[in-house]
Design a protein around this motif. Structure first.
Motif, PDB file in Angstrom:
ATOM      1  N   PHE A  12       0.832  -1.193   0.000  1.00 20.78           N
ATOM      2  CA  PHE A  12       0.000   0.000   0.000  1.00 20.78           C
ATOM      3  C   PHE A  12       0.878   1.259   0.000  1.00 20.78           C
ATOM      4  CE2 PHE A  12      -2.328  -3.193   2.652  1.00 20.78           C
ATOM      5  CZ  PHE A  12      -3.315  -3.503   1.731  1.00 20.78           C
TER       6      PHE A  12
ATOM      7  N   MET B  13      -2.148   6.036   1.507  1.00 23.52           N
ATOM      8  CA  MET B  13      -3.468   5.402   1.500  1.00 23.52           C
ATOM      9  C   MET B  13      -4.109   5.456   2.876  1.00 23.52           C
ATOM     10  SD  MET B  13      -3.303   2.082  -1.043  1.00 23.52           S
ATOM     11  CE  MET B  13      -5.064   1.795  -0.863  1.00 23.52           C
ATOM     12  N   THR B  14      -5.421   5.671   2.895  1.00 23.48           N
ATOM     13  CA  THR B  14      -6.174   5.709   4.148  1.00 23.48           C
ATOM     14  C   THR B  14      -6.693   4.322   4.487  1.00 23.48           C
ATOM     15  OG1 THR B  14      -8.273   6.157   3.038  1.00 23.48           O
ATOM     16  CG2 THR B  14      -6.891   8.064   3.618  1.00 23.48           C
TER      17      THR B  14
ATOM     18  N   GLN C 172      -9.770   3.412   4.824  1.00 22.79           N
ATOM     19  CA  GLN C 172     -10.898   3.078   3.956  1.00 22.79           C
ATOM     20  C   GLN C 172     -10.420   2.635   2.578  1.00 22.79           C
ATOM     21  OE1 GLN C 172     -14.135   5.837   4.005  1.00 22.79           O
ATOM     22  NE2 GLN C 172     -15.151   4.968   2.204  1.00 22.79           N
ATOM     23  N   GLN C 173      -9.421   3.297   2.049  1.00 21.62           N
ATOM     24  CA  GLN C 173      -8.890   2.913   0.744  1.00 21.62           C
ATOM     25  C   GLN C 173      -8.263   1.517   0.783  1.00 21.62           C
ATOM     26  OE1 GLN C 173      -6.334   6.338   0.291  1.00 21.62           O
ATOM     27  NE2 GLN C 173      -7.702   7.284  -1.236  1.00 21.62           N
TER      28      GLN C 173
ATOM     29  N   ALA D  41     -11.065  -1.027   0.995  1.00 23.91           N
ATOM     30  CA  ALA D  41     -11.749  -1.075  -0.300  1.00 23.91           C
ATOM     31  C   ALA D  41     -10.946  -1.890  -1.313  1.00 23.91           C
ATOM     32  CB  ALA D  41     -11.975   0.344  -0.814  1.00 23.91           C
ATOM     33  N   GLN D  42      -9.621  -1.780  -1.250  1.00 19.85           N
ATOM     34  CA  GLN D  42      -8.774  -2.552  -2.169  1.00 19.85           C
ATOM     35  C   GLN D  42      -8.901  -4.045  -1.911  1.00 19.85           C
ATOM     36  OE1 GLN D  42      -4.710  -1.171  -2.559  1.00 19.85           O
ATOM     37  NE2 GLN D  42      -3.980  -3.209  -3.185  1.00 19.85           N
TER      38      GLN D  42
ATOM     39  N   GLN E  20     -12.406  -5.231  -3.058  1.00 17.54           N
ATOM     40  CA  GLN E  20     -12.477  -5.282  -4.514  1.00 17.54           C
ATOM     41  C   GLN E  20     -11.716  -6.475  -5.071  1.00 17.54           C
ATOM     42  OE1 GLN E  20     -14.433  -3.186  -6.386  1.00 17.54           O
ATOM     43  NE2 GLN E  20     -13.958  -4.725  -7.974  1.00 17.54           N
TER      44      GLN E  20
END
Length: 427
Positions: A252, A256-257, A259-260, A263-264, A267
């Motif tokens: 990462f 990056m936060t 949440q990001q 989310a990765q 996904q």
């Protein structure tokens, strides 16, 4: 007496005159008075003494032993001194040798143990917050990146004066030259990443804790976000992000936060499901639930077979199964435990929404993070006649199948025998 002495030659006369026939025999020369001759021989004039010393062989033979003794003594003393000298030299050499052996590792450690570089393969190396140069050096040696701690510390000292390395995740190589490794670790922040390795079978709390440790982001941030699965596009049935936090290695970017990052991962799981032909969110949730059970119940070699037996129980129930999965792994998850041993009381507790003994059908959701092969097996179960399965060897993963409960009990006995023979492995 008086007629004899005047006739004795003087000193110079004796030295130059040739000896006469009468004097050739000393006994004849002094035959007139043996007493006086004897006295003279004992108390001879110094000159006479020197004459007798050189002329009379008896005096030369008398001094010879004394000279030999003196010569022998000198030789003994020389030998003794030589022996002492050799002993001292041997001692000095021995002491020097052992001292060198003791000091040599310290003299060569900093120069002899360094790979020539440039290295090969790839290693992801994590520098945790607060790490010192020495702890980083030890970790690099353990991971096979550099050959010695001293070589790395010397290179670090030469470049940065021994400054601390900033925390982060770095892409390195095996068997790097120490100075090259230092260059990478001291590179600008835009070349660094946060590295996280998520293993299969990890539950959501374990994954969130690992992400927090790897990124330095507070675990509470991840936990709060996980309580709102709809934020990540999950179906209403989803209680959390359980099952969607795909196992694997991640890098990462530092910016990056939380949440990001989540989310990765979510996904990545959705992409795997789509690849296996599962596109509807509700179907995805169902497949993930089955895949998570398969992950705990078996291994890669029998994922598809167990998936087929689960489908038989769900879609073709018989009198013995009654549509129940009867999975120990689901019950343990609902209890917050990790164990193979579930009691009858725990199996009969219908209040546990993950109890597949007391409640028919699938549990209310996934029980872990399944990897791609488990998802594929859940999406494509292998057709078979079985309703029961049990892993009889937890080391090899050997799994036996049965169509009837009686056959299953025979297999269970084999599992129990293995547990008895391998104490402590069936906890």
């Amino acid at each position: 007496m008086s007629s004899i002495y005047p006739e004795r030659p003087g000193r110079h006369q004796r030295e130059s005159a040739q000896p006469s026939a009468e004097a050739s025999n000393p006994d004849d020369a002094y035959q007139d008075d043996g007493h006086q001759d004897s006295a003279y021989q004992q108390n001879a004039h110094p000159d006479g003494a020197r004459q007798e010393e050189s002329a009379h062989p008896i005096f030369a033979r008398a001094e010879l032993p004394t000279r030999r003794v003196r010569g022998a003594s000198k030789r003994v003393r020389r030998r003794r001194r030589s022996l002492i000298f050799l002993v001292v030299i041997a001692f000095v050499v021995a002491v020097s040798y052992f001292a060198f052996q003791a000091v040599q590792p310290m003299l060569t450690a900093n120069t002899a143990k360094d790979y020539p570089g440039p290295g090969h393969g790839s290693v992801t190396f994590i520098v945790p917050a607060g790490a010192t140069g020495r702890t980083v050096a030890a970790g690099l040696v353990q991971d096979g990146v550099v050959q010695s701690e001293s070589a790395f510390l010397d290179a670090l000292q030469a470049v940065s004066g021994g400054a601390l390395i900033q925390p982060g995740t770095f892409g390195l190589k095996l068997e790097m030259k120490a100075s090259d490794a230092v260059s990478v670790l001291l590179a600008p922040d835009n070349n660094k990443v946060h590295y996280a390795a998520i293993d299969q079978n990890l539950r959501e709390p374990e994954v969130l804790a690992l992400l927090a440790k790897s990124t330095g982001i507070a675990e509470s941030e991840f936990t709060t976000l996980a309580k709102t699965p709809a934020t990540f596009g999950l179906p209403a049935a989803a209680r959390s992000l359980e099952g969607y936090l795909k196992p694997g290695e991640y890098r990462f970017p530092l910016e990056m936060t939380a949440q990001q990052i989540l989310a990765q991962l979510v996904q990545a799981t959705k992409d795997t499901l789509v690849k296996d032909g599962v596109t509807d969110p509700k179907d995805q949730y169902r497949v993930l639930t089955i895949a998570s059970i398969i992950e705990f119940e078996g291994n890669e070699a029998n994922y598809a077979m167990i998936s087929g037996a689960i489908e038989n129980r769900l879609n073709n129930p018989n009198a013995e199964t009654g549509g129940r999965l009867e999975s120990d792994a689901t019950v343990a998850y609902g209890l917050g435990l990790k164990t193979y041993n579930i009691t009858d009381a725990q199996k009969n507790d219908a209040s546990n929404p993950y109890n597949t003994f007391a409640n028919p059908g699938l549990p209310v959701g996934p029980i872990g993070s399944p990897k791609a092969k488990a998802i594929d097996a859940a999406a494509h179960p292998q057709v078979n006649p079985y309703y029961f399965w049990v892993t009889v060897n937890l080391t090899t993963g050997e799994t036996l199948y049965a169509t009837t409960y009686a056959e299953h009990l025979t297999n269970v006995a084999k599992y129990q025998a293995w547990c008895d023979a391998n104490a402590g492995k069936c906890k």
